[in-house]
Write a protein that holds these residues in place. Sequence first.
Motif, PDB file in Angstrom:
ATOM      1  N   TYR A 244      32.466  28.389  37.473  1.00 28.33           N
ATOM      2  CA  TYR A 244      33.754  29.556  38.208  1.00 28.33           C
ATOM      3  C   TYR A 244      34.069  29.201  39.410  1.00 28.33           C
ATOM      4  CZ  TYR A 244      35.756  33.905  39.136  1.00 28.33           C
ATOM      5  OH  TYR A 244      36.532  34.971  39.503  1.00 28.33           O
ATOM      6  N   ASP A 245      35.018  29.062  39.789  1.00 28.74           N
ATOM      7  CA  ASP A 245      35.824  28.988  41.148  1.00 28.74           C
ATOM      8  C   ASP A 245      35.835  30.223  41.713  1.00 28.74           C
ATOM      9  OD1 ASP A 245      37.003  28.520  43.410  1.00 28.74           O
ATOM     10  OD2 ASP A 245      38.133  27.191  42.947  1.00 28.74           O
ATOM     11  N   GLY A 246      34.890  30.932  42.542  1.00 27.68           N
ATOM     12  CA  GLY A 246      34.916  32.336  42.724  1.00 27.68           C
ATOM     13  C   GLY A 246      35.367  32.337  44.461  1.00 27.68           C
ATOM     14  N   ALA A 247      36.121  31.148  44.795  1.00 21.66           N
ATOM     15  CA  ALA A 247      36.507  31.211  46.189  1.00 21.66           C
ATOM     16  C   ALA A 247      37.083  32.392  46.705  1.00 21.66           C
ATOM     17  CB  ALA A 247      37.430  29.905  46.639  1.00 21.66           C
ATOM     18  N   ASN A 248      37.799  32.815  45.706  1.00 25.82           N
ATOM     19  CA  ASN A 248      38.700  34.257  45.809  1.00 25.82           C
ATOM     20  C   ASN A 248      38.249  35.069  45.125  1.00 25.82           C
ATOM     21  OD1 ASN A 248      40.995  35.194  47.134  1.00 25.82           O
ATOM     22  ND2 ASN A 248      42.096  33.319  46.587  1.00 25.82           N
ATOM     23  N   LEU A 249      37.018  35.783  45.456  1.00 23.24           N
ATOM     24  CA  LEU A 249      36.427  36.694  44.436  1.00 23.24           C
ATOM     25  C   LEU A 249      36.979  38.041  44.633  1.00 23.24           C
ATOM     26  CD1 LEU A 249      33.934  36.553  42.613  1.00 23.24           C
ATOM     27  CD2 LEU A 249      32.578  37.756  44.111  1.00 23.24           C
ATOM     28  N   ASN A 250      37.883  38.237  45.854  1.00 25.83           N
ATOM     29  CA  ASN A 250      38.518  39.617  46.113  1.00 25.83           C
ATOM     30  C   ASN A 250      38.712  40.230  45.097  1.00 25.83           C
ATOM     31  OD1 ASN A 250      38.241  40.583  48.810  1.00 25.83           O
ATOM     32  ND2 ASN A 250      40.464  40.595  48.956  1.00 25.83           N
ATOM     33  N   PRO A 251      39.927  39.887  43.905  1.00 23.39           N
ATOM     34  CA  PRO A 251      40.029  40.735  42.919  1.00 23.39           C
ATOM     35  C   PRO A 251      39.166  41.042  41.711  1.00 23.39           C
ATOM     36  CG  PRO A 251      40.855  38.448  42.554  1.00 23.39           C
ATOM     37  CD  PRO A 251      40.134  38.695  43.990  1.00 23.39           C
ATOM     38  N   MET A 252      38.055  40.442  41.778  1.00 25.18           N
ATOM     39  CA  MET A 252      36.834  40.736  40.858  1.00 25.18           C
ATOM     40  C   MET A 252      35.990  41.787  41.271  1.00 25.18           C
ATOM     41  SD  MET A 252      37.275  38.419  38.720  1.00 25.18           S
ATOM     42  CE  MET A 252      35.916  37.736  38.034  1.00 25.18           C
ATOM     43  N   LEU A 253      35.936  41.894  42.749  1.00 24.39           N
ATOM     44  CA  LEU A 253      34.653  42.631  43.478  1.00 24.39           C
ATOM     45  C   LEU A 253      34.858  44.112  42.710  1.00 24.39           C
ATOM     46  CD1 LEU A 253      34.514  42.230  47.095  1.00 24.39           C
ATOM     47  CD2 LEU A 253      32.784  41.769  45.040  1.00 24.39           C
ATOM     48  N   GLY A 254      33.871  44.492  41.946  1.00 24.64           N
ATOM     49  CA  GLY A 254      33.883  45.743  41.420  1.00 24.64           C
ATOM     50  C   GLY A 254      34.466  45.824  40.020  1.00 24.64           C
ATOM     51  N   VAL A 255      35.164  45.137  39.587  1.00 23.92           N
ATOM     52  CA  VAL A 255      35.750  45.101  38.310  1.00 23.92           C
ATOM     53  C   VAL A 255      35.036  44.320  37.041  1.00 23.92           C
ATOM     54  CG1 VAL A 255      37.766  44.745  37.117  1.00 23.92           C
ATOM     55  CG2 VAL A 255      37.999  45.019  39.761  1.00 23.92           C
ATOM     56  N   CYS A 256      34.759  43.055  37.355  1.00 25.13           N
ATOM     57  CA  CYS A 256      33.775  42.222  36.627  1.00 25.13           C
ATOM     58  C   CYS A 256      33.095  41.159  37.048  1.00 25.13           C
ATOM     59  CB  CYS A 256      34.617  41.970  35.195  1.00 25.13           C
ATOM     60  SG  CYS A 256      36.371  41.085  35.722  1.00 25.13           S
ATOM     61  N   ARG A 257      32.161  40.710  36.113  1.00 26.56           N
ATOM     62  CA  ARG A 257      31.378  39.521  36.954  1.00 26.56           C
ATOM     63  C   ARG A 257      31.355  38.167  36.170  1.00 26.56           C
ATOM     64  NH1 ARG A 257      25.493  41.951  37.717  1.00 26.56           N
ATOM     65  NH2 ARG A 257      25.516  41.571  35.519  1.00 26.56           N
ATOM     66  N   PRO A 258      31.371  37.234  36.848  1.00 27.42           N
ATOM     67  CA  PRO A 258      31.407  35.721  36.246  1.00 27.42           C
ATOM     68  C   PRO A 258      30.384  35.675  35.244  1.00 27.42           C
ATOM     69  CG  PRO A 258      32.127  35.566  38.407  1.00 27.42           C
ATOM     70  CD  PRO A 258      31.807  37.114  38.195  1.00 27.42           C
ATOM     71  N   GLY A 259      29.280  36.008  35.685  1.00 30.91           N
ATOM     72  CA  GLY A 259      28.022  35.692  34.682  1.00 30.91           C
ATOM     73  C   GLY A 259      28.199  36.474  33.534  1.00 30.91           C
ATOM     74  N   ASP A 260      28.915  37.809  33.402  1.00 34.65           N
ATOM     75  CA  ASP A 260      29.181  38.396  32.361  1.00 34.65           C
ATOM     76  C   ASP A 260      29.996  37.890  31.232  1.00 34.65           C
ATOM     77  OD1 ASP A 260      27.249  40.312  33.203  1.00 34.65           O
ATOM     78  OD2 ASP A 260      28.676  41.592  33.844  1.00 34.65           O
ATOM     79  N   MET A 261      31.012  37.141  31.928  1.00 34.97           N
ATOM     80  CA  MET A 261      32.051  36.430  31.118  1.00 34.97           C
ATOM     81  C   MET A 261      31.588  35.124  30.408  1.00 34.97           C
ATOM     82  SD  MET A 261      35.431  36.675  33.615  1.00 34.97           S
ATOM     83  CE  MET A 261      35.132  37.258  34.965  1.00 34.97           C
TER      84      MET A 261
END
Length: 490
Positions: A244-261
């Motif tokens: 997972y390229d999470g360079a831009n994690l901004n939109p995910m914060l507090g919404v969902c987590r790459p590990g759970d996906m």
Amino acid sequence: MNRQLYSKLIFDLSHEGRRGYSLPEFDYGITSSIPDNLRRESAPKLPEADELTVVRHYTNSSTNNFGVDTGFYPLGSCTMKYNPKADERAVTLCGIGHLHPAAPASTVQGALEIYHVLQKYLSEIGGMAEFTLNPFAGAHGEYTGLMVIRAWHLSHDGGETRRKVLVPDSAHGTNPASAAMAGFEIEEVKSMPDGTVDVDDLRSKLDSSVAAMMMTNPNTVGMFEKNIPEIARMVHEAGALMYYDGANLNPMLGVCRPGDMGFDVMHINLHKTFATPHGGGGPGAGPVGVRAGLEKFLPVPRVVRDNDGTYRITGLPDSCGRVSSWLGNYSVFVKALCYILSMGAEGLAKVGPLATLNANYIMHSLCDLYELPIKGPCKHEFVFDGLKDKSTGVTTMNVAKRLLDFGFHAPTIYFPLLFHESMMIEPTETESPETIDAFIDVMRTIAREASETPEMLIEAPHNTPMRHPDENEAALHPVVTLRDLCSKQI
Ligand SMILES: *Cc1c(COP(=O)(O)O)cnc(C)c1O
């Protein structure tokens, strides 16, 4: 300000014999201790100018720049959000700012605790088992993550044959570059018309030669990849791992987590999402997270906490190796931890939704005048394909340059490569409604100018310190050192 005078280089302001100081003659009979054979024949050609000229030159030069501290900076794919000043302050605290990287662990327990606690918070945010903070940038994190993936494959039967990394055609350019650096072959996976990964194309490319699939979500065109569970299942069934390229994690914060996906390895750019300014070349940090089972392959050194509560810097026998000097860019970690603690879980959970709301608001307010090739709600960023009215001859480049006249930085242009006139806008969560409305007004004004006075627009910008730099020349023959400048003038 006299632009004519102050837009010159300090070398152009030089006059032989001018001095920036006046001091009494110095005669204490001290002679230079530099050996003769190490002395230059002639003095270096430094500019000679009076103090006031120097002060004005640099003070005025500093105001020619544009930054997120001076104006709105809607640069898509890069999260140029405001970084709170309190976090900067923490780094300068004496016990932190004056640390030496070689100080024995017993004397820097607090500093190691900061490192360790940040690893834990990032693990929680990413849904991962462990993190390393060592990599210096996003691309460096990708490289490190892929090294971990390779180490994992090599520890399994047939690992040597897994030579390929799959990368969607919409990916950030660093993805294929990092995979190549890590020694893999790259195979591109096509996108659907809606910008998401084409699952059928992916299926046709999955076999026992694939080591990993790299993905960005929301992807680089700002779309949420809704097929991740299916993609993760397919990739895992083929024996490969999900990156997972999470360079831009901004939109995910507090919404969902790459590990759970279903992602196995990821990186985060602290210099995009967590309070370090991005751009200008650093310093940055690209921490890498892994799911349970991959921890032992993380790079060294590691910071661990012993049962008695003391922290220790240590190696790992199965590690993929060392990727950085010391433990990485420490000041960036301090800012990230400050940011996380000051926002709290509740504050962090608002980042993604607010960034997404702002992007959708701008998209809806402008899509009658600008071409929106990918419809539907976007996430933190979206792409226009230039102005809707293509008859005026006004390009995305012209719109971008005209924005500068109004005091706004241009968005990312001509990226992603999926469209001819791409204009990628990411407002972030930190802008006020007034700023966002002012930006929308200006974008509408520019669209009107495009039909009424296209010649004026094509000549833009009109009010910037530098109007029309020769971009080709700058890219082909950059002048970045004094030596370049001298050789150019000769
Ligand atoms: C910025 C970015 C990168 C690269 O990060 P660097 O720190 O510049 O190396 C990678 N992927 C995505 C999606 C990005 O936005």
